[in-house]
Write an enzyme that holds these catalytic residues in place. Structure first.
Site, PDB file in Angstrom:
ATOM      1  N   THR A  32       0.761  -1.200   0.009  1.00  0.00           N
ATOM      2  CA  THR A  32      -0.096  -0.101  -0.105  1.00  0.00           C
ATOM      3  C   THR A  32       0.878   1.389  -0.148  1.00  0.00           C
ATOM      4  O   THR A  32       0.359   2.359  -0.473  1.00  0.00           O
ATOM      5  CB  THR A  32      -0.726  -0.021   1.207  1.00  0.00           C
ATOM      6  OG1 THR A  32      -0.070   0.000   2.460  1.00  0.00           O
ATOM      7  CG2 THR A  32      -1.925  -1.210   1.186  1.00  0.00           C
ATOM      8  N   GLU A  33       2.041   1.409   0.637  1.00  0.00           N
ATOM      9  CA  GLU A  33       2.720   2.585   0.609  1.00  0.00           C
ATOM     10  C   GLU A  33       4.256   2.481   0.538  1.00  0.00           C
ATOM     11  O   GLU A  33       5.061   3.025   1.213  1.00  0.00           O
ATOM     12  CB  GLU A  33       2.458   3.075   2.088  1.00  0.00           C
ATOM     13  CG  GLU A  33       0.841   3.284   2.706  1.00  0.00           C
ATOM     14  CD  GLU A  33       0.814   3.974   3.862  1.00  0.00           C
ATOM     15  OE1 GLU A  33       1.560   4.431   4.616  1.00  0.00           O
ATOM     16  OE2 GLU A  33      -0.402   3.656   4.601  1.00  0.00           O
ATOM     17  N   ILE A  34       4.603   1.647  -0.640  1.00  0.00           N
ATOM     18  CA  ILE A  34       6.153   1.603  -0.907  1.00  0.00           C
ATOM     19  C   ILE A  34       6.649   2.651  -0.997  1.00  0.00           C
ATOM     20  O   ILE A  34       6.525   3.450  -1.941  1.00  0.00           O
ATOM     21  CB  ILE A  34       6.228   0.506  -2.032  1.00  0.00           C
ATOM     22  CG1 ILE A  34       5.102  -0.748  -1.719  1.00  0.00           C
ATOM     23  CG2 ILE A  34       7.610   0.025  -2.137  1.00  0.00           C
ATOM     24  CD1 ILE A  34       5.158  -1.571  -3.067  1.00  0.00           C
TER      25      ILE A  34
END
EC number: 3.2.1.8
Length: 522
Positions: A405-407
């Site tokens: 989700t938030e790489i």
């Protein structure tokens, strides 16, 4: 330095001698102690000489001290930088050097000079917008949209950023404006949904799907919410979560709902907010609980079932087809030495929650990570990537989807800077025609690629999202004008400050293109 007159200083010295004699139980009587004023001229000469000697000695000591401190600081600085460079691989044989170790690259790869006979960097593969191949691969692929920063920029700058985001992703998350602090700035009865609506309209206009982020979280909350008495928290939580979900539930291009964010406690020294002595037994002591932690929880344990409650409300308000997500950080791998048991704590809590009927559909792995996670610099991380795959498979066995989700991928340590480029081109292992601007950029490309391969391998992994697209607008970049903070710039994204694709972007393009071709999706 003292400025007493010579006679006064002689008198003081005599008085001191008298006092010392008395304290020591000496034989001298007070009437035997006297001051010979005739000695004053000699005392003046003596005093002047003493002052000169004292001043010379003082200056010498000061100079030695300054030189010592400067030398020590220089040695420590040089040693620190050299250590960092060696660990991260930023010094050593560079591409084009005839002493480069062949074992540093895969057997079927070569450096630029070996391939071309000189030090020129080979041309990269032609660029294709990532969205084009991600759509063919059937993968939800995209970014967080830095609304909090880009909306304050000139129109031309906004347009360039918007075009970059829309051309290279098919799903987007609002970085700021759909969080409680923005949506409820003054109280539960005066919502401010306008900024989030604006973001949603932009996504729709660009035919992009949306991950809604976030209904409930311990951070990014307005001050009035932080000041709530414990007895009022439950009613407020229920009211504002319902109001939020009811406002957005008919937005058809919201495909994922981050219902609750960052719930599992940390046991590492930097945060350490686990406390099994408070909260519900059902939570196994695994939720963020300590009020004296650096980031104290807002809802727990005052609302002990707050996670369950939020998911139950979300299911009720959004219906059976909404994809409800529990999103967290540091839970991505079974082999993570920074907090060795956090992934297991998350899994155990989720397994128990599903058993008691909490309607969780997907697990979000955030992946705010750094180059050391690939294991090349620190052997303790050598199993980290395989641990990601193992963790994803465990959730898949529970029937859950897994979302990346938030790489973002910074440098070798979360608080260390990315150093200036020390080479013209560094080959990216596994990608013969892709070269990074530095060793660190090449490492990032490998790690972005490994995560994408894992996601494409697993049917349960349906989304690959990065927390930002370009280094120009990033939460891992210093605020404008902050000289000291610029040391924390990590260049953690796949497009550079000029909005041009970096080695990481080309690596992702190569992997997606390969996947599309291998599966006949072109």
């Amino acid at each position: 330095m003292e400025t007493q007159q010579p006679a006064a200083r002689v008198m003081r010295d005599v008085q001191i001698d008298s006092r010392r004699a008395g304290e020591a139980g000496g034989d001298a009587a007070p009437d035997e102690l006297h001051l010979d004023l005739a000695a004053a001229p000699k005392a003046a000469e003596l005093e002047a000489g003493v002052q000169r000697d004292d001043e010379v000695a003082r200056r010498r000591r000061a100079n030695r001290c300054r030189l010592g401190i400067a030398a020590t600081c220089l040695i420590l600085a040089v040693a620190g930088v050299l250590t960092y460079l060696i660990v991260t691989g930023e010094i050593g044989p560079r591409p084009g050097s005839r002493i480069a170790a062949p074992s540093a690259l895969p057997a079927n790869e070569s450096t630029a000079s070996e391939a071309d006979g000189d030090d020129a960097t080979p041309p990269r593969q032609p660029w294709v917008p990532l969205r084009r191949v991600a759509d063919r691969a059937g993968l939800k692929f995209g970014f967080a949209y830095n609304d909090g920063l880009i909306w304050s920029k000139p129109i031309a700058e906004q347009r360039a950023y918007n075009e970059l985001t829309a051309a290279n992703g098919n799903i987007v998350t609002a970085e700021v404006v759909c969080k409680p602090e923005v949506m409820f700035p003054t109280g539960p009865d005066a919502p401010n949904f306008g900024p989030c609506d604006r973001f949603l309209d932009w996504a729709k206009d660009n035919d992009m799907e949306v991950r809604f982020h976030v209904a409930a979280w311990g951070d990014w909350n307005p001050q009035w919410m932080l000041d709530l008495p414990a007895a009022e928290k439950r009613d407020v939580l229920i009211a504002y979560v319902r109001k939020t979900l009811r406002h957005f539930r008919n937005v058809s291009h919201i495909v994922y709902w981050d219902v609750v964010n960052e719930v599992i406690c940390d046991s590492n020294p930097g945060r350490r907010d686990c406390d099994a002595s408070v909260g519900r037994a059902e939570d196994l002591g695994y939720l963020r609980a300590r009020q004296d932690a650096p980031r104290p929880p807002l809802w727990y344990p005052d609302v002990p079932d707050y996670v369950d409650l939020c998911f139950l409300i979300a299911r009720e308000e959004l219906g059976p087809n909404a994809n409800l997500v529990l999103n967290d950080y540091g839970t991505e791998s079974l082999e993570d030495p920074t907090d060795p048991n956090k992934a297991e704590r998350m899994y155990a809590w989720v397994e128990a929650a599903l058993a008691r009927g909490v309607p969780i559909d997907s697990i979000g792995f955030q992946f705010h990570i750094s180059t050391y996670h690939d294991g090349s610099a620190f052997s303790v991380f050598s199993g980290w990537v395989d641990g990601v795959r193992a963790m994803a498979l465990k959730y898949a066995a529970l029937g859950l989807e897994v979302h990346m989700t938030e790489i973002d991928i910074g440098c070798s340590y979360i608080t260390m800077p990315c150093l200036p480029d020390l080479s013209e081109a560094v080959p990216v292992p596994g990608f013969p025609d892709i070269f990074g601007a530095s060793k660190q950029e090449a490492q990032k490309a490998v790690l972005f690629g490994k995560l994408l391969r894992i996601c494409l391998e697993l049917d349960a992994c349906t989304a690959y999202q990065m927390w930002g697209s370009t280094d120009k607008y990033s939460w891992r970049k210093a605020k404008e004008g902050d000289t000291f903070g610029s040391l924390l710039d990590h260049n953690a994204h796949i497009f550079d400050d000029n909005l041009q694709p970096k080695a990481s972007a080309y690596a992702l393009l190569a992997i997606l293109t390969e996947y599309v071709a291998a599966n006949g999706l072109s």
